[in-house]
Enzyme design. Structure first.
Site, mmCIF file in Angstrom:
data_model
loop_
_atom_site.group_PDB
_atom_site.id
_atom_site.type_symbol
_atom_site.label_atom_id
_atom_site.label_comp_id
_atom_site.label_asym_id
_atom_site.label_seq_id
_atom_site.Cartn_x
_atom_site.Cartn_y
_atom_site.Cartn_z
ATOM 1 N N LYS A 94 0.917 -1.266 0.071
ATOM 2 C CA LYS A 94 -0.283 -0.085 0.145
ATOM 3 C C LYS A 94 0.828 1.315 0.062
ATOM 4 O O LYS A 94 1.867 1.157 0.803
ATOM 5 C CB LYS A 94 -0.893 -0.061 1.267
ATOM 6 C CG LYS A 94 -1.896 1.123 1.377
ATOM 7 C CD LYS A 94 -3.148 0.931 0.778
ATOM 8 C CE LYS A 94 -3.838 2.026 0.271
ATOM 9 N NZ LYS A 94 -3.141 2.987 -0.814
ATOM 10 N N GLN A 115 7.189 3.803 3.910
ATOM 11 C CA GLN A 115 5.768 3.429 4.016
ATOM 12 C C GLN A 115 5.570 2.232 4.536
ATOM 13 O O GLN A 115 4.536 2.123 5.336
ATOM 14 C CB GLN A 115 5.233 3.176 2.761
ATOM 15 C CG GLN A 115 3.913 3.314 2.343
ATOM 16 C CD GLN A 115 3.427 4.619 1.983
ATOM 17 O OE1 GLN A 115 3.975 5.608 1.706
ATOM 18 N NE2 GLN A 115 2.286 5.045 2.797
ATOM 19 N N LYS A 130 5.376 1.689 -2.967
ATOM 20 C CA LYS A 130 5.291 3.143 -3.741
ATOM 21 C C LYS A 130 5.610 3.136 -5.347
ATOM 22 O O LYS A 130 6.222 2.056 -5.610
ATOM 23 C CB LYS A 130 6.517 3.899 -2.999
ATOM 24 C CG LYS A 130 6.161 5.474 -3.334
ATOM 25 C CD LYS A 130 5.284 6.085 -2.098
ATOM 26 C CE LYS A 130 4.918 7.439 -2.166
ATOM 27 N NZ LYS A 130 4.117 8.072 -0.960
ATOM 28 N N GLY A 169 -2.706 8.467 -4.581
ATOM 29 C CA GLY A 169 -1.880 9.561 -4.815
ATOM 30 C C GLY A 169 -0.595 9.901 -3.865
ATOM 31 O O GLY A 169 -0.457 9.393 -2.908
ATOM 32 N N ASP A 170 0.172 10.832 -4.588
ATOM 33 C CA ASP A 170 1.094 11.337 -3.926
ATOM 34 C C ASP A 170 1.475 12.667 -4.857
ATOM 35 O O ASP A 170 0.597 13.017 -5.335
ATOM 36 C CB ASP A 170 2.363 10.334 -3.936
ATOM 37 C CG ASP A 170 3.695 10.936 -2.803
ATOM 38 O OD1 ASP A 170 3.360 10.850 -1.538
ATOM 39 O OD2 ASP A 170 4.520 11.319 -3.518
ATOM 40 N N THR A 213 -4.259 13.544 5.192
ATOM 41 C CA THR A 213 -2.756 13.650 5.584
ATOM 42 C C THR A 213 -2.345 15.159 6.489
ATOM 43 O O THR A 213 -1.920 15.070 7.302
ATOM 44 C CB THR A 213 -2.010 13.629 4.128
ATOM 45 O OG1 THR A 213 -2.280 12.675 3.514
ATOM 46 C CG2 THR A 213 -0.577 13.505 4.747
ATOM 47 N N ASN A 244 -1.866 19.113 -1.629
ATOM 48 C CA ASN A 244 -2.772 18.452 -0.889
ATOM 49 C C ASN A 244 -2.432 18.595 0.639
ATOM 50 O O ASN A 244 -3.466 18.883 1.350
ATOM 51 C CB ASN A 244 -2.840 16.817 -1.459
ATOM 52 C CG ASN A 244 -3.782 16.299 -0.425
ATOM 53 O OD1 ASN A 244 -3.201 15.819 0.611
ATOM 54 N ND2 ASN A 244 -5.213 16.218 -0.763
ATOM 55 N N SER A 383 -6.879 5.664 3.817
ATOM 56 C CA SER A 383 -7.027 5.005 2.619
ATOM 57 C C SER A 383 -7.169 3.419 3.288
ATOM 58 O O SER A 383 -7.819 2.856 2.457
ATOM 59 C CB SER A 383 -5.330 5.030 2.166
ATOM 60 O OG SER A 383 -5.326 6.016 1.105
HETATM 61 P P1 NDP Z 1 0.922 17.842 -4.410
HETATM 62 O O1 NDP Z 1 1.454 17.511 -5.573
HETATM 63 O O2 NDP Z 1 -0.344 17.884 -4.020
HETATM 64 O O3 NDP Z 1 1.933 19.178 -3.553
HETATM 65 C C1 NDP Z 1 3.289 19.031 -3.759
HETATM 66 C C2 NDP Z 1 3.693 20.623 -3.252
HETATM 67 O O4 NDP Z 1 5.058 20.183 -2.848
HETATM 68 C C3 NDP Z 1 3.420 21.389 -4.204
HETATM 69 O O5 NDP Z 1 3.491 22.708 -3.569
HETATM 70 C C4 NDP Z 1 4.979 21.450 -5.077
HETATM 71 O O6 NDP Z 1 5.328 22.802 -5.507
HETATM 72 C C5 NDP Z 1 5.741 21.261 -3.801
HETATM 73 N N1 NDP Z 1 7.103 20.536 -4.273
HETATM 74 C C6 NDP Z 1 7.121 19.544 -4.795
HETATM 75 N N2 NDP Z 1 8.341 19.218 -5.272
HETATM 76 C C7 NDP Z 1 9.235 20.244 -4.660
HETATM 77 C C8 NDP Z 1 10.589 20.467 -4.669
HETATM 78 N N3 NDP Z 1 11.428 19.818 -5.130
HETATM 79 N N4 NDP Z 1 11.024 21.499 -4.043
HETATM 80 C C9 NDP Z 1 10.033 22.430 -3.545
HETATM 81 N N5 NDP Z 1 8.517 22.162 -3.421
HETATM 82 C C10 NDP Z 1 8.230 21.094 -3.948
HETATM 83 O O7 NDP Z 1 1.651 16.716 -3.120
HETATM 84 P P2 NDP Z 1 1.356 16.231 -1.896
HETATM 85 O O8 NDP Z 1 0.675 17.556 -1.189
HETATM 86 O O9 NDP Z 1 0.304 15.052 -1.819
HETATM 87 O O10 NDP Z 1 2.704 15.700 -1.072
HETATM 88 C C11 NDP Z 1 3.410 16.409 -0.542
HETATM 89 C C12 NDP Z 1 4.447 15.674 0.542
HETATM 90 O O11 NDP Z 1 3.567 14.849 1.262
HETATM 91 C C13 NDP Z 1 5.183 14.644 -0.496
HETATM 92 O O12 NDP Z 1 6.267 14.394 0.422
HETATM 93 C C14 NDP Z 1 4.390 13.250 -0.267
HETATM 94 O O13 NDP Z 1 5.039 12.437 -0.229
HETATM 95 C C15 NDP Z 1 3.991 13.480 0.994
HETATM 96 N N6 NDP Z 1 2.659 12.763 1.399
HETATM 97 C C16 NDP Z 1 1.475 12.848 0.912
HETATM 98 C C17 NDP Z 1 0.319 12.061 1.201
HETATM 99 C C18 NDP Z 1 -0.956 12.353 0.392
HETATM 100 O O14 NDP Z 1 -1.971 11.851 1.022
HETATM 101 N N7 NDP Z 1 -1.002 13.125 -0.561
HETATM 102 C C19 NDP Z 1 0.588 11.189 2.345
HETATM 103 C C20 NDP Z 1 1.398 11.212 3.159
HETATM 104 C C21 NDP Z 1 2.747 12.084 2.633
HETATM 105 P P3 NDP Z 1 5.204 22.711 -7.021
HETATM 106 O O15 NDP Z 1 3.530 23.031 -7.221
HETATM 107 O O16 NDP Z 1 5.898 24.141 -7.492
HETATM 108 O O17 NDP Z 1 5.584 21.510 -7.711
HETATM 109 O O1 2IT Z 2 3.346 8.926 1.674
HETATM 110 C C1 2IT Z 2 2.003 8.359 1.699
HETATM 111 O O2 2IT Z 2 1.581 7.805 2.618
HETATM 112 C C2 2IT Z 2 1.259 8.571 0.769
HETATM 113 N N1 2IT Z 2 1.315 9.231 -0.319
HETATM 114 C C3 2IT Z 2 -0.306 7.958 0.812
HETATM 115 C C4 2IT Z 2 -0.461 6.631 0.459
HETATM 116 C C5 2IT Z 2 -1.637 5.803 0.601
HETATM 117 O O3 2IT Z 2 -1.686 4.939 0.098
HETATM 118 O O4 2IT Z 2 -2.838 6.612 0.833
#
Ligand code: NDP
Ligand code: 2IT
Length: 453
Positions: A94, A115, A130, A169-170, A213, A244, A383
């Site tokens: 997952k 993860q 992943k 998603g991520d 998250t 997100n 999830s």
């Molecule tokens: P999104 O795609 O929704 O947003 C990503 C954000 O991070 C954007 O603001 C983006 O900016 C910025 N970003 C991406 N890459 C870089 C970089 N190299 N340098 C600076 N800023 C950057 O992703 P999420 O919000 O879903 O994910 C954000 C983090 O949270 C990640 O580390 C992800 O693994 C983690 N995560 C996400 C989960 C989820 O449920 N979505 C669960 C647990 C962890 P820009 O728009 O300019 O690219």
């Molecule tokens: O990093 C994370 O935990 C996620 N991107 C969410 C993974 C999931 O299966 O909901």
């Protein structure tokens, strides 16, 4: 063989580096966990004998494949897709899918490794995986995104399934992409199953998954502050990212009476000394998620704010910080700035946003510091609840799910506190150690039960 005959941490890491040449993110993640796990298993022969950590640090399998798609100008484009299935000792693989130009095997291996521990901490039956692609969704039309997602799933579908591996998603993968991928999976297999999470509510998605998250990272922050008789009310917060996780973390901080000073993206950060209220956060959600425009335009919409091109927000004085963008977005200097400016607590919304030197700064300062594998587990936890609802063909209420999320985050907090209490140099709780050990034990004991497989 006596316990003292076993390889030590540095010998172990030499092996990890040799077997994974150049995979810096993966090596970093393994080191961070191994430092704590080695200490914990020092007197526990069974884990050594069965090479448990060595086995968790070797993915069960990595699938890598070509993804061809046609852009709107008729050009054939070729990307690389992956799924890293790290460990399924306690449940189906997952974990999310990331679409970003930086994606490579090292990044996905680090994320799948993390993860595995995170999912174990949720208390739900989920293994760790992943995947993703080096596809850059920025500037692509909806049709291009659709064609890419369909092509990606045309290979991925062989490797996933509701009881095998359940992606979500991520970075770069949200509701739109999940919709296109789910549609293609259903079309190819002629089966309607919970093969992905983060689905739309109309076709088997769960309430609260979108917010989970970010909200969860703030609940974890709140739980840490409560151990000191403190709360989020009245605190200033520095948050990075504007996707997100970041926007929902900001929303929850505001709901709990905190003041959000910053959000950021890959181009720079926004500073709004008046604080970002729900209207401003909604503007950002729309600008980044719907319009897909520039974050810097915020300054024209909201007077008194400023845009800092090419900079990170860590120099803005605050009480609490939530890094919610990406890995290694904060280094030692960033961590030192936060501490020097009086930050008392950090809860990671992103995965591994603080590098190893930055983590050392927080530990030495003895501030409250939660690693992502604990504090951002709310997303994958909901999830897991989406999977349960899909299996039972039911939909739970928003209230039920909000309660579940809050209590799961509290459980994770308390579990980390059990293993980490009093372990910082200043006698504070080492949440990193707590998360690593607690996450390890459950997976390790399941692996012991299976024997040598
Ligand atoms: P999104 O795609 O929704 O947003 C990503 C954000 O991070 C954007 O603001 C983006 O900016 C910025 N970003 C991406 N890459 C870089 C970089 N190299 N340098 C600076 N800023 C950057 O992703 P999420 O919000 O879903 O994910 C954000 C983090 O949270 C990640 O580390 C992800 O693994 C983690 N995560 C996400 C989960 C989820 O449920 N979505 C669960 C647990 C962890 P820009 O728009 O300019 O690219
Ligand atoms: O990093 C994370 O935990 C996620 N991107 C969410 C993974 C999931 O299966 O909901």
């Amino acid at each position: 063989m006596s316990v003292s005959d076993h390889v030590d941490l540095e010998q172990f890491m030499v092996g990890v580096e040799k077997r994974n040449p150049g995979e810096t993110e993966f090596i970093q993640a393994v080191r961070e966990v191994s430092e704590d796990v080695f200490e914990y298993i020092a007197d526990k022969e069974k884990y050594h004998q069965h090479q448990i950590l060595r086995r968790i640090a070797e993915p069960d399998r990595i699938v890598s494949f070509r993804v061809c798609w046609e852009d709107d100008n008729g050009n054939i484009r070729v990307q690389r897709g992956y799924r890293v299935q790290n460990n399924n000792a306690i449940g189906p693989y997952k974990g999310g899918l990331r679409f970003h130009q930086s994606v490579n095997q090292s990044i996905l291996k680090f994320l799948a490794f993390e993860q595995t521990f995170k999912n174990s901490l949720t208390g739900l039956p989920m293994g760790g995986g992943k995947g993703g692609s080096n596809f850059n969704p920025k500037g692509k039309s909806d049709n291009e995104i659709m064609r890419f997602c369909q092509s990606f799933m045309t290979e991925l579908y062989r490797h996933v399934g509701e009881d095998t591996d359940v992606p979500a998603g991520d970075i770069g993968v949200g509701a739109r992409e999940i919709g296109y991928m789910f549609g293609q999976y259903k079309r190819i297999t002629n089966r309607f199953t919970g093969v992905l999470t983060g689905k739309g509510l109309e076709y088997g998605g769960s309430l609260v998954r979108t917010e989970a998250t970010g909200y969860g990272a703030v609940y974890f922050m709140q739980n840490m502050l409560e151990t000191q008789g403190d709360s989020i009310e009245g605190k200033t917060a520095v948050i990075s990212g504007s996707g997100n996780v970041a926007t929902h973390a900001a929303e929850k901080v505001v709901q709990l009476g905190g003041k959000v000073l910053t959000l950021s993206d890959s181009k720079g950060y926004l500073h709004d000394p008046a604080g970002m209220d729900q209207d401003k956060i909604d503007w950002i959600k729309n600008q980044k998620g719907v319009v897909r425009g520039s974050l810097a335009d915020y300054t024209a919409a909201f007077a008194g704010s400023s845009w800092h091109e090419g900079e990170t927000p860590w120099g803005v004085a605050c009480d609490i910080a939530l890094p919610c963008a990406t890995q290694n977005e904060m280094d030692q200097a960033g961590a030192e700035l936060l501490v020097a400016n009086g930050c008392i607590a950090v809860s990671e919304g992103a995965n591994m946003p603080v590098n190893l030197d930055g983590v050392k700064v927080f530990k030495a300062a003895g501030i409250l510091y939660a690693p992502g594998k604990a504090s951002n587990a709310g997303g994958v936890a909901v999830s897991g609840l989406e999977m349960s609802q899909n299996s039972g063909r039911v939909s739970w209420s928003e209230e039920q799910l909000q309660d579940h999320l809050r209590s799961i985050m509290k459980e994770i907090h308390d579990t980390c506190a059990t293993y980490g209490a009093g372990r910082l140099p200043n006698g504070g709780c080492d949440y990193v150690k707590g998360a690593n050990i607690a996450g390890f034990v459950k997976v390790a004991d399941a692996m012991l039960a299976f024997g040598v497989v």
